[in-house]
Design a protein around this motif. Structure first.
Motif, short mmCIF file in Angstrom:
data_model
loop_
_atom_site.label_atom_id
_atom_site.label_comp_id
_atom_site.label_asym_id
_atom_site.label_seq_id
_atom_site.Cartn_x
_atom_site.Cartn_y
_atom_site.Cartn_z
N UNK A 90 0.83 -1.20 0.00
CA UNK A 90 0.00 0.00 0.00
C UNK A 90 0.86 1.26 0.00
N UNK A 91 1.96 1.21 0.80
CA UNK A 91 2.85 2.39 0.85
C UNK A 91 3.53 2.61 -0.50
N UNK A 92 3.96 1.50 -1.14
CA UNK A 92 4.58 1.61 -2.47
C UNK A 92 3.58 2.14 -3.48
N UNK A 93 2.34 1.63 -3.38
CA UNK A 93 1.29 2.08 -4.30
C UNK A 93 1.00 3.56 -4.11
N UNK A 94 0.98 3.99 -2.85
CA UNK A 94 0.74 5.42 -2.58
C UNK A 94 1.87 6.27 -3.12
N UNK A 95 3.13 5.79 -2.98
CA UNK A 95 4.28 6.53 -3.50
C UNK A 95 4.22 6.62 -5.03
N UNK A 96 3.83 5.51 -5.67
CA UNK A 96 3.72 5.50 -7.13
C UNK A 96 2.62 6.45 -7.59
N UNK A 97 1.49 6.45 -6.85
CA UNK A 97 0.40 7.36 -7.21
C UNK A 97 0.84 8.81 -7.04
N UNK A 98 1.58 9.07 -5.93
CA UNK A 98 2.06 10.43 -5.70
C UNK A 98 3.04 10.86 -6.80
N UNK A 99 3.92 9.90 -7.18
CA UNK A 99 4.90 10.21 -8.23
C UNK A 99 4.19 10.45 -9.56
N UNK A 100 3.17 9.65 -9.85
CA UNK A 100 2.42 9.83 -11.10
C UNK A 100 1.70 11.16 -11.11
N UNK A 101 1.10 11.53 -9.94
CA UNK A 101 0.40 12.81 -9.86
C UNK A 101 1.38 13.97 -10.04
N UNK A 102 2.56 13.84 -9.42
CA UNK A 102 3.57 14.89 -9.54
C UNK A 102 4.05 15.03 -10.98
N UNK A 103 4.24 13.86 -11.64
CA UNK A 103 4.70 13.88 -13.04
C UNK A 103 3.64 14.49 -13.95
N UNK A 104 2.38 14.11 -13.66
CA UNK A 104 1.28 14.66 -14.48
C UNK A 104 1.19 16.17 -14.31
N UNK A 105 1.41 16.63 -13.06
CA UNK A 105 1.37 18.07 -12.80
C UNK A 105 2.50 18.78 -13.53
N UNK A 106 3.70 18.15 -13.54
CA UNK A 106 4.83 18.75 -14.26
C UNK A 106 4.54 18.83 -15.75
N UNK A 107 3.98 17.72 -16.29
CA UNK A 107 3.66 17.70 -17.73
C UNK A 107 2.65 18.79 -18.06
N UNK A 108 1.69 18.99 -17.17
CA UNK A 108 0.68 20.03 -17.41
C UNK A 108 1.31 21.41 -17.41
#
Length: 330
Positions: free
Chosen positions: A300-318
């Motif tokens: 769950x912690x790894x999944x949360x980190x991956x989700x956070x990383x994906x959200x951060x990457x998506x925000x950077x791309x935006x």
């Protein structure tokens, strides 16, 4: 069906009188963090002393108390060997247990067993007064004894001495730094534990109507199995009195399991194997469950980190896209 109910009733009754032994093991194993191997010998000692005193005409209640005190003496020997002579606790217990085999034979007049079938006991008192069966009378005696034992232990471990015993098991260095003599605490804990174990042996002797030098063989395994079963099934119990009750209920459940397995056709000679398997399973289940929970928590912690990383990457791309668009407009 009636035969099964009678077997379960007898198993529950035996579980209650054996539960005093479980409470004794709980004191050393859970509170003092000591594996006391004296258990097998002091259990038989309590039964042998009780039987011989009853055969001499002593009142069964006094005989049971004497059996408990004899168990306490055995615990004192183990405690002295461990605390004052520096012998490891497990080895000190083994030495006492081995010597008790010969001592029990001497107490029994060099006989391996003695019958008290025709002598009045605490169990026959209830069968005569209430007109109940042997199993029902044993159930009553065991229930009264276990409730009183839980109340006494709950009160005692709320006192200063009882708290010192619990603290010694949790952090011996800390309690020693506070000026407490941990050797004396361990000695008293071993005596108290074996008092309950000896009392259990005396009550078992009165319920089965005989004493045997080998009646305590495997008692430590039964005690550990009962404690672990109680902890696994009633792990949400936090109050100390409820934890003691869980050990008693674990002992009853253990004997119920034995009764059911015997009814299914398992040989009595295989009971020691069954006991070992129950202990092994009961010890393995909590570890396996904890590892599973840790694994799930990690995923769950790894999944949360991956989700956070994906959200951060998506925000950077935006942000990058918006910058490009704005630059194109300029």
């Amino acid at each position: 069906m009636n035969g099964l109910l009678a077997s379960l009733l007898g198993a529950a009754a035996q579980g209650l009188v054996w539960s005093l032994m479980t409470l004794g093991v709980y004191i050393t194993f859970e509170l003092l963090n000591i594996a006391d191997m004296t258990t097998d010998g002091s259990f038989a000692l309590g039964g042998c002393v009780c039987a011989m005193l009853m055969m001499s005409g002593v009142h069964p209640f006094i005989a049971a108390v004497a059996g408990a005190l004899a168990g306490g003496v055995a615990g004192a020997v183990t405690g002295i060997l461990h605390t004052f002579f520096g012998i490891p606790a497990i080895l000190a217990g083994i030495l006492t247990q081995i010597s008790l085999w010969s001592i029990n034979l001497r107490i029994m007049g060099d006989k391996s067993n003695q019958s008290i079938n025709k002598i009045s006991s605490l169990v026959t008192f209830f069968t005569d007064k209430l007109g109940v069966t042997q199993s029902q009378a044993t159930l009553i005696v065991g229930l009264i004894a276990s409730i009183l034992a839980i109340l006494v232990l709950y009160w005692f471990f709320g006192t200063e001495l009882g708290s010192a015993i619990r603290a010694t098991g949790n952090n011996e260095d800390m309690i020693r730094a506070l000026g407490v003599n941990t050797n004396n605490i361990k000695l008293f804990g071993l005596i108290l534990s074996n008092v309950f174990i000896g009392l259990s042996g005396a009550l078992v002797c009165q319920s089965t109507k005989y004493a045997d030098v080998g009646m305590g063989t495997g008692a430590i395994v039964i005690g550990l199995a009962s404690i672990v079963i109680g902890e696994v099934l009633f792990r949400k119990f936090r109050n100390f009195a409820l934890k003691l009750s869980a050990s008693v209920m674990g002992c009853v459940i253990y004997f119920l399991i034995r009764a059911i397995v015997l009814r299914l056709g398992m040989k009595a000679n295989d009971m020691k194997l069954l006991s070992a398997l129950i202990v092994a399973v009961a010890l393995c289940v909590p570890v396996a469950m904890q590892k599973y929970r840790d694994h799930q928590s990690y995923r769950e912690s790894v999944s949360d980190e991956e989700d956070a990383a994906s959200a951060y990457k998506a925000e950077e791309d935006t942000e990058t896209t918006d910058t490009v668009v704005e630059g194109g407009k300029d």
